[in-house]
Design a protein around this motif. Structure first.
Motif, PDB file in Angstrom:
ATOM      1  N   GLN A  62       7.700 -15.052 -31.804  1.00 54.37           N
ATOM      2  CA  GLN A  62       8.709 -14.194 -32.429  1.00 54.37           C
ATOM      3  C   GLN A  62       9.704 -13.717 -31.376  1.00 54.37           C
ATOM      4  N   PHE A  63      10.928 -13.505 -31.830  1.00 54.84           N
ATOM      5  CA  PHE A  63      11.972 -12.991 -30.941  1.00 54.84           C
ATOM      6  C   PHE A  63      12.855 -12.063 -31.765  1.00 54.84           C
ATOM      7  N   SER A  64      13.077 -10.846 -31.265  1.00 56.17           N
ATOM      8  CA  SER A  64      13.910  -9.893 -31.993  1.00 56.17           C
ATOM      9  C   SER A  64      14.921  -9.249 -31.055  1.00 56.17           C
ATOM     10  N   VAL A  65      16.059  -8.880 -31.645  1.00 56.12           N
ATOM     11  CA  VAL A  65      17.129  -8.178 -30.937  1.00 56.12           C
ATOM     12  C   VAL A  65      17.340  -6.853 -31.650  1.00 56.12           C
ATOM     13  N   ILE A  66      17.270  -5.758 -30.898  1.00 52.96           N
ATOM     14  CA  ILE A  66      17.392  -4.418 -31.478  1.00 52.96           C
ATOM     15  C   ILE A  66      18.609  -3.738 -30.877  1.00 52.96           C
ATOM     16  N   GLY A  67      19.541  -3.324 -31.718  1.00 58.76           N
ATOM     17  CA  GLY A  67      20.771  -2.706 -31.243  1.00 58.76           C
ATOM     18  C   GLY A  67      20.928  -1.277 -31.717  1.00 58.76           C
ATOM     19  N   GLU A  68      21.295  -0.388 -30.808  1.00 54.44           N
ATOM     20  CA  GLU A  68      21.640   0.997 -31.129  1.00 54.44           C
ATOM     21  C   GLU A  68      23.128   1.166 -30.825  1.00 54.44           C
ATOM     22  N   ARG A  69      23.936   1.271 -31.870  1.00 50.23           N
ATOM     23  CA  ARG A  69      25.384   1.255 -31.716  1.00 50.23           C
ATOM     24  C   ARG A  69      25.951   2.667 -31.621  1.00 50.23           C
ATOM     25  N   VAL A  70      27.078   2.775 -30.890  1.00 55.33           N
ATOM     26  CA  VAL A  70      27.781   4.050 -30.796  1.00 55.33           C
ATOM     27  C   VAL A  70      28.374   4.407 -32.150  1.00 55.33           C
ATOM     28  N   GLU A  71      28.994   3.421 -32.791  1.00 53.80           N
ATOM     29  CA  GLU A  71      29.520   3.587 -34.148  1.00 53.80           C
ATOM     30  C   GLU A  71      28.981   2.440 -34.999  1.00 53.80           C
ATOM     31  N   GLY A  72      28.590   2.743 -36.211  1.00 52.70           N
ATOM     32  CA  GLY A  72      28.021   1.714 -37.066  1.00 52.70           C
ATOM     33  C   GLY A  72      26.512   1.809 -37.092  1.00 52.70           C
ATOM     34  N   GLU A  73      25.927   1.082 -38.009  1.00 55.82           N
ATOM     35  CA  GLU A  73      24.484   1.149 -38.203  1.00 55.82           C
ATOM     36  C   GLU A  73      23.737   0.422 -37.092  1.00 55.82           C
ATOM     37  N   ASP A  74      22.576   0.966 -36.735  1.00 63.63           N
ATOM     38  CA  ASP A  74      21.679   0.269 -35.822  1.00 63.63           C
ATOM     39  C   ASP A  74      21.074  -0.929 -36.561  1.00 63.63           C
ATOM     40  N   PHE A  75      20.507  -1.858 -35.812  1.00 63.33           N
ATOM     41  CA  PHE A  75      19.982  -3.068 -36.463  1.00 63.33           C
ATOM     42  C   PHE A  75      18.821  -3.637 -35.667  1.00 63.33           C
ATOM     43  N   ASP A  96      19.735 -23.113 -30.086  1.00 64.63           N
ATOM     44  CA  ASP A  96      20.343 -22.486 -31.262  1.00 64.63           C
ATOM     45  C   ASP A  96      19.431 -21.409 -31.847  1.00 64.63           C
ATOM     46  N   GLU A  97      18.128 -21.586 -31.686  1.00 65.11           N
ATOM     47  CA  GLU A  97      17.178 -20.624 -32.244  1.00 65.11           C
ATOM     48  C   GLU A  97      17.316 -19.236 -31.603  1.00 65.11           C
ATOM     49  N   LEU A  98      17.886 -19.192 -30.404  1.00 67.10           N
ATOM     50  CA  LEU A  98      18.063 -17.919 -29.697  1.00 67.10           C
ATOM     51  C   LEU A  98      19.532 -17.515 -29.636  1.00 67.10           C
ATOM     52  N   SER A  99      20.312 -18.027 -30.578  1.00 62.77           N
ATOM     53  CA  SER A  99      21.724 -17.671 -30.680  1.00 62.77           C
ATOM     54  C   SER A  99      21.906 -16.681 -31.825  1.00 62.77           C
ATOM     55  N   PHE A 100      22.521 -15.532 -31.535  1.00 57.66           N
ATOM     56  CA  PHE A 100      22.704 -14.470 -32.515  1.00 57.66           C
ATOM     57  C   PHE A 100      24.177 -14.079 -32.585  1.00 57.66           C
ATOM     58  N   SER A 109      22.396   1.107 -26.540  1.00 56.90           N
ATOM     59  CA  SER A 109      21.380   0.230 -25.964  1.00 56.90           C
ATOM     60  C   SER A 109      21.262  -1.044 -26.791  1.00 56.90           C
ATOM     61  N   LEU A 110      20.866  -2.109 -26.118  1.00 50.16           N
ATOM     62  CA  LEU A 110      20.579  -3.392 -26.761  1.00 50.16           C
ATOM     63  C   LEU A 110      19.288  -3.880 -26.134  1.00 50.16           C
ATOM     64  N   LYS A 111      18.291  -4.157 -26.978  1.00 55.60           N
ATOM     65  CA  LYS A 111      16.959  -4.468 -26.474  1.00 55.60           C
ATOM     66  C   LYS A 111      16.473  -5.779 -27.075  1.00 55.60           C
ATOM     67  N   ILE A 112      15.691  -6.521 -26.281  1.00 53.86           N
ATOM     68  CA  ILE A 112      15.036  -7.725 -26.804  1.00 53.86           C
ATOM     69  C   ILE A 112      13.527  -7.521 -26.741  1.00 53.86           C
ATOM     70  N   ARG A 113      12.849  -8.062 -27.743  1.00 53.31           N
ATOM     71  CA  ARG A 113      11.383  -8.021 -27.792  1.00 53.31           C
ATOM     72  C   ARG A 113      10.905  -9.395 -28.241  1.00 53.31           C
ATOM     73  N   PHE A 114       9.926  -9.950 -27.551  1.00 53.72           N
ATOM     74  CA  PHE A 114       9.414 -11.264 -27.952  1.00 53.72           C
ATOM     75  C   PHE A 114       7.930 -11.348 -27.657  1.00 53.72           C
ATOM     76  N   GLU A 115       7.261 -12.203 -28.392  1.00 54.37           N
ATOM     77  CA  GLU A 115       5.826 -12.393 -28.183  1.00 54.37           C
ATOM     78  C   GLU A 115       5.503 -13.871 -28.142  1.00 54.37           C
TER      79      GLU A 115
END
Length: 234
Positions: A62-75, A96-100, A109-115
């Motif tokens: 699994q691979f995830s990207v977590i974003g905390e934005r100054v303006e706009g919704e986090d994701f 391509d599988e790791l292209s977002f 902040s922008l964070k990545i988490r993978f297992e």
């Protein structure tokens, strides 16, 4: 008649303003292509100066990207690879599988988490070489192996090393996730490496395997630190 013309002209100006606002909003929402990859840094202190690393790979579940934005919704964007995604640490390819496509703009902040993938023989592999103090003793090829599920996490840093960063739609970002295996050996002494067990292959190559069943004392030490000093920068 003049009143009607003024009214129509005012409506026309409002229409232009709304149209311009929509165009700006749409432009702001254009995504930034972000393509992640993996690599390895051979530098660092640990174990022995005669211990070096040269190759390896990781198999991701699994691979995830977590974003905390100054303006706009986090994701959080999550991708799962049922058959595992194998990424060599040294490669000139992108996956391509790791292209977002991430929202452009300012981030707190922008964070990545993978297992890693479980249920396979080896999901994280690092290859190295150890030169013994005894010049009459042949060097050993070092194999670091993990087969259990491991979870890693790191902040994506700006080019200046800051957690806060800005993504711009005009620039494709290619952050590289860097493993540093040498510091994993910070608590492994040279004596432990000198006395580590190894096997000799039919081609007369000495292989020092460090995994949950071989050289367990060393493996326990490095397993506690694997993933430390993990870096990911734009």
């Amino acid at each position: 008649m003049k009143l009607l013309l003024r009214s129509n002209f005012s409506l026309f100006l409002i229409f232009l303003f709304l149209l311009s606002s929509c165009e700006k909003e749409d432009a702001f929402k254009n995504p930034t292509p972000v393509i992640f990859n993996f690599g390895m840094n051979q530098q660092g202190v640990g174990g022995s100066d005669d211990l070096t690393f040269s190759d390896g790979y990781i198999i991701i579940h699994q691979f995830s990207v977590i974003g905390e934005r100054v303006e706009g919704e986090d994701f959080e964007f999550l991708r799962t690879f049922p058959n595992g995604l194998k990424i060599p640490f040294y490669n000139n390819s992108t996956f391509d599988e790791l292209s977002f496509d991430l929202p452009q703009g300012a981030y707190n902040s922008l964070k990545i988490r993978f297992e890693t993938q479980s249920g396979i023989n080896t999901n994280l592999f690092v290859k190295g070489r150890y030169l013994y103090n005894n010049p009459l003793k042949n060097p050993s090829t070092v194999h670091l192996k993990w087969n259990t599920n491991k979870v890693f996490e790191a902040n994506v840093l700006s080019s200046t090393g800051m957690r806060s960063l800005v993504l711009n739609e005009t620039k494709t970002e290619t952050p590289r996730i860097i493993f540093k295996p040498k510091p994993w050996f910070a608590d492994v002494t040279e004596m432990m490496l000198e006395n580590a067990s190894f096997l000799t292959t039919a081609n007369n190559e000495q292989i020092m395997t460090i995994d949950p069943t071989n050289n367990v004392t060393i493996f326990t030490e490095i397993d506690l630190k694997v993933g430390t000093e993990l870096k990911c920068s734009l």
